[in-house]
Design an enzyme around this catalytic site. Sequence first.
Site, PDB file in Angstrom:
ATOM      1  N   TYR A 157     -18.541 -76.345 -62.501  1.00  0.00           N
ATOM      2  CA  TYR A 157     -19.104 -77.568 -61.944  1.00  0.00           C
ATOM      3  C   TYR A 157     -20.476 -77.877 -62.530  1.00  0.00           C
ATOM      4  CZ  TYR A 157     -21.449 -74.035 -59.080  1.00  0.00           C
ATOM      5  OH  TYR A 157     -22.158 -72.941 -58.670  1.00  0.00           O
TER       6      TYR A 157
ATOM      7  N   ARG B 213     -39.436 -82.423 -59.775  1.00  0.00           N
ATOM      8  CA  ARG B 213     -38.884 -81.417 -60.687  1.00  0.00           C
ATOM      9  C   ARG B 213     -39.532 -81.531 -62.059  1.00  0.00           C
ATOM     10  NH1 ARG B 213     -35.310 -83.219 -57.181  1.00  0.00           N
ATOM     11  NH2 ARG B 213     -33.893 -81.730 -56.164  1.00  0.00           N
TER      12      ARG B 213
ATOM     13  N   ASP C  40       3.086 -60.263 -66.972  1.00  0.00           N
ATOM     14  CA  ASP C  40       3.174 -58.872 -66.535  1.00  0.00           C
ATOM     15  C   ASP C  40       2.993 -57.907 -67.698  1.00  0.00           C
ATOM     16  OD1 ASP C  40       5.539 -56.478 -65.866  1.00  0.00           O
ATOM     17  OD2 ASP C  40       3.904 -56.810 -64.465  1.00  0.00           O
TER      18      ASP C  40
END
EC number: 4.1.99.22
Length: 617
Positions: free
Chosen positions: A83, A316, A587
């Site tokens: 994200y 910021r 597998d």
Amino acid sequence: MAAQPVSRVVRRVLRAGVRSCSSGAPVTQPCPGEPVVEVPSRPRPFLGERAAPFSAFLTDSFGRRHSYLRISLTERCNLRCQYCMPEEGVPLTPKPDLLTTEEILTLARLFVKEGVDKIRLTGGEPLIRPDVVDIVAQLHRLEGLRTIGITTNGINLARLLPQLQKAGLSAINISLDTLVPAKFEFIVRRKGFHKVMEGIHKAIELGYTPVKVNCVVMRGLNEDELLDFVALTEGLPLDVRFIEYMPFDGNRWNFKKMVSYKEMLDTLRQQWPELEKLPEEESSTAKAFKIPGFRGQVSFITSMSEHFCGTCNRLRITADGNLKVCLFGNSEVSLRDHLRGGASEEELLRVIGAAVGRKKRQHAELFLMRQDSPPALPSTFRNSLRVQVLRHRVSFSSQIVTLWKGGGVPQALLVAQQWLGSSLPQRHFSSHLDSDANPKCLSPTEPQAPAASSGPLPDSEQLTHVDTEGRMAMVDVGRKPDTERVAVASAVVLLGPVAFKLIQENQLKKGDALAVAQLAGIQAAKLTSQLIPLCHHVALSHVQVQLELDRARHAAVIQASCRARGPTGVEMEALTAAATAALALYDMCKAVSRDIVLAEIKLVSKTGGQRGDFHRT
């Protein structure tokens, strides 16, 4: 309760290394005679005790006072969260263009002098910066700075936290989006789950209360773990903070991935009706709740559904020295350029004041909740479907369509499709019982990939495997004519470079993976009616399973074809063969890598039957 097993395991992991007194008290209650390790402290004036009024340079046109500064120490990160950034990373700013340590401290002194009393160090990942401990120590000397925090992914936290605490670090936020190790590797595209858990344990051990754990909640990925995260707060001093999924460049944001605050809260209250709201600070971004008797608490960061722009007090500074007055805004001003150009303190303040003055009332309307977002699912139904599985690596938006808008879809299927997202294929249903109506079972089709047909397929109003009373029933094909039926299905196994090379060179310890997968597919085709309850037994005249290696994708491409003469089709036999061959290949390779994805299981073509042939284009 369903949340207990995972949370209990995690609590044991967290507590495993905690030293105790003879009484059993954790180290946060030191043994008699043992020195207490504390964050260095000194008297710090509160805002109300300042001689001068709050700086006009840090007050915007709406009267918001910006006393909280976030400083990015680096653009680099040792994870690749889905994200946050693309798998290949992001272009990095050349080192000469990044702020130096002295420039960071110069700007910090200026902001603190004007009224900032909290600084949080961010990134990228701030703990990969070599001088992070020294930066914390230098910040701790600034008069008027009350809180020094850090937001980290936790990978390096256990190693550095003792030094950071001595330097003056007073608050910690740790990012953790899942309690399932395999899912952690899927989300962040790296290993390190146990290092993060060790970091959380170290923070608790050193007395940080609360330890904030940030969890970005994404529909179809980790919303099934909400209860497990909350259960951790029963015995641990954590503040688990659920963050609504937000848009950033590179994360392919789609609003349907977002789980809203109200939906999450509904889930929690179904399990803990006594959940109570806690008072909020005026500038808090979090809505805090607590379960009576629990040590910790839970919070929600509602950036998308209920924005908190009106009380925002945050600014910021990016790693390359740009001042951002809003996380969602594109407007930036370079403080680095003014610093290196020899600007005086007064000139810098004018630049900062102008930027703050231009701050908008709220972030862009584009990111507010839309009216056509999926409805919240009843928590009772969600809880009954709780499964912790690693979802298929595809975009959620490409898998779910607007089924909730109506169209005669049964409500149970409707809710299940919204809940399971990419795990549940979309299906069309037919009540026509001619020889091509797939009387054995329902045939999945994909609107995104149009198929060519000899004639239109009429819409249906009921399921073929449900009788007039709504009970499941097998279709009677006894009166249908026998015709030649052929079906082809395919699947792709994304192996990764290591497993791909071993298969290519036939060096797997288990043996020839391609041969085993081929036999598994053939055997599965013959057993389809035993695996799919309402499928008729078909006497197959031919089964073929082929596997080819795709070097470009490090993948194995599987194609299965089945032939029979009879009253019913063989597409389920072909699909079962392709899917089982893919599982067998997994597998054979799982000891080498568990980062293997089974993908693109689909019907390619089918012939025979009165309504013509199907060919996927």
